[in-house]
Design a protein around this motif. Sequence first.
Motif, PDB file in Angstrom:
ATOM      1  N   GLU A 355      26.225 -50.696 -36.097  1.00  0.00           N
ATOM      2  CA  GLU A 355      25.878 -49.314 -36.425  1.00  0.00           C
ATOM      3  C   GLU A 355      24.694 -49.285 -37.377  1.00  0.00           C
ATOM      4  O   GLU A 355      24.824 -49.528 -38.586  1.00  0.00           O
ATOM      5  N   ARG A 404      29.722 -63.342 -40.140  1.00  0.00           N
ATOM      6  CA  ARG A 404      29.402 -63.220 -41.562  1.00  0.00           C
ATOM      7  C   ARG A 404      28.870 -64.520 -42.173  1.00  0.00           C
ATOM      8  O   ARG A 404      29.185 -64.870 -43.301  1.00  0.00           O
ATOM      9  N   ASP A 407      25.372 -61.297 -44.374  1.00  0.00           N
ATOM     10  CA  ASP A 407      25.790 -59.899 -44.346  1.00  0.00           C
ATOM     11  C   ASP A 407      24.586 -59.012 -44.064  1.00  0.00           C
ATOM     12  O   ASP A 407      23.460 -59.303 -44.503  1.00  0.00           O
ATOM     13  N   SER A 412      26.466 -51.339 -40.647  1.00  0.00           N
ATOM     14  CA  SER A 412      27.766 -52.009 -40.604  1.00  0.00           C
ATOM     15  C   SER A 412      27.992 -52.668 -39.260  1.00  0.00           C
ATOM     16  O   SER A 412      27.514 -52.200 -38.228  1.00  0.00           O
ATOM     17  N   ARG A 414      31.180 -53.915 -36.865  1.00  0.00           N
ATOM     18  CA  ARG A 414      32.609 -53.625 -36.729  1.00  0.00           C
ATOM     19  C   ARG A 414      33.234 -54.441 -35.596  1.00  0.00           C
ATOM     20  O   ARG A 414      32.668 -54.534 -34.503  1.00  0.00           O
ATOM     21  N   ASN A 419      35.181 -52.671 -40.220  1.00  0.00           N
ATOM     22  CA  ASN A 419      34.001 -53.291 -40.808  1.00  0.00           C
ATOM     23  C   ASN A 419      34.330 -54.740 -41.157  1.00  0.00           C
ATOM     24  O   ASN A 419      35.321 -55.022 -41.836  1.00  0.00           O
ATOM     25  N   GLN A 421      33.169 -56.633 -43.235  1.00  0.00           N
ATOM     26  CA  GLN A 421      33.183 -56.910 -44.670  1.00  0.00           C
ATOM     27  C   GLN A 421      34.520 -56.558 -45.315  1.00  0.00           C
ATOM     28  O   GLN A 421      34.782 -56.945 -46.454  1.00  0.00           O
ATOM     29  N   ASP A 422      35.370 -55.845 -44.588  1.00  0.00           N
ATOM     30  CA  ASP A 422      36.704 -55.507 -45.105  1.00  0.00           C
ATOM     31  C   ASP A 422      37.778 -56.463 -44.593  1.00  0.00           C
ATOM     32  O   ASP A 422      38.953 -56.304 -44.926  1.00  0.00           O
TER      33      ASP A 422
END
Length: 601
Positions: A355, A404, A407, A412, A414, A419, A421-422
């Motif tokens: 995104e 990753r 980054d 973002s 997904r 995401n 990163q989460d």
Amino acid sequence: MPVPVPPQESSAPSRPSSTLGVLRVYLGPLKWQVAGLAALLLTGTGLNLLLPQLLRAFVDSAKLGAGADVGLMARLAGLYILLAIGVQLMTAGATYVGARVGWTATNRLRVDLMAHLLSLDMREHKERTPGEMIERIDGDVTALSNFFSQFAVRVFGAALLLVGALFMFFREDWRVGAGVTLFTTVTLIAMNRVRKLGVEPTRLERESSARLFGFVEERLAGLEDIRSLGAGGHHLNSFLRTQRTFFTRSVNSWRRRSIVWQLSMALFAVGYVGVLSVAVGLYATGAITLGTAFLLYNYMSLVEEPIDQLTQQLQELQKAGASLVRVGEILALRSAIHGGTLELPEDGALSLAFEDVSFSYSPDEPEVRGVLHGVSFHLPAGQTMGLLGRTGSGKTTLTRLVSRLYDATSGSVRLGGVNVQDVDLHGLRRRVAVVTQDVQLFQASVRDNLSFFDPEITDEEVEAALNEVGLGTWLARLKDGVHTPLPTGSLSAGEAQLLAFARVMLRDPAVIILDEPSSRLDPATEALLTAAMTRLLDGRTAIIIAHRLDTVARADRILVLGDGEVLEDGPRAVLARNSGSHYAELLRAGTLEEEGEGVLA
């Protein structure tokens, strides 16, 4: 749905950057062994201080001549021999325990350092050669190991012996004790000041050693190109220049460190003259016996011995101090990539979406143009996307953001609507598999090459994965099956690629990224690889980076990148029928011209 998991705390101890910090963190868990070591040192020191007392009694008794008590002298001699043997046994025991304590502590440091290096961003690894990393883990930590394995025995033991010897001087005559204490204080202060002269040259020596390791590693990795281009002489000259710098700095470092023991020798020459002069003077006036004069000389040697040990350890401390600074520099590095608290589903394929993603390898330098600019696309779960574009268009960089390794600078990425990163970092990389163009093989067994040394994976699972990718016949020819050693360079490019597919089969990921899987294969091997790829991608989401269009002939979607931007994105069949699309233009000019014409018809 992703479920939250508690954040995992690191089990590694806090990473210190000072000598005392290292001692506290890495020797602390060994406190009982350290206590036993202290007991051995205390006992040995006490016996060592008692020996001159026996010598004094023996000398004074022998001076009586015919009136000497021969039986007493024999008992004193026997007791001296027993105590001397006891001192040696205590010293040997302390050396053994000290070595165990030191090597155990520094091996833990080596493991922590290795784990820390593996956890760092790819950005950090790109800035340092593998040779330099090897020198940090092996050379620098070995210098610390040599220091800590002898630190307790030689430094702590020497300190105990020094304090005990000074106490015995005071016990015999406070004036002599005060003089020797003043001499010892001046000597230690002078050596401590001189010691600092060797720290910086030693640090430069270790840096030169790291550069030498890096130089050798790079040339060995590029040996084929060097030989084929006849550039061996030029590289040898470069090696000699690098070696010359290391040698020059090593000699300079040794000279600086040697000042410590040279100063110690000069000071103790003065010290011995002073003590002997006082002893002779006191004996001449009848204030002390001959045995006491001999005792003062022996205690002076017990002062010299620990200071000499401290002098040697100060040189080791210089090496350790320089190594500790360099190790601390690595331990101080912190990864900018941190895992989240969510877990991805364990079963089934996952959708992938970018995104408005932009990325730059130099985010702190705005003037440097980024690699990706506002990239957006959506890949449904279970579908395969062919990623096309010229060299340098950002294809490989795009795939690195999925697992990753880097980054996104903005936007973002997904997976399954979450995401990345989460997501828990370990869980993410377990669910995303990458097969690079250059497959890395280890000098280990077939099993270890596929399982990455994971003992929980069974031989049957390894064999099933090899059969799944079409290597069953190859496996049957191996003498020891999956336990057969796999020497580097023993496989063809196609076999290595199939082994990489088998690795992925063992992991059963949700998303697979293939980087130009058939770029170096002959048609027969490529057909075998295509069949294996079909089985590998079944039921999984996949991205295939390709320069040869036949590699993506069965992809569901096509994404064309150009200068870091999305030029085209859509279903492969639709783009192939659109004569004005980038993909159709590539088909007309590429290796799938006949198939392209059939699709377009």
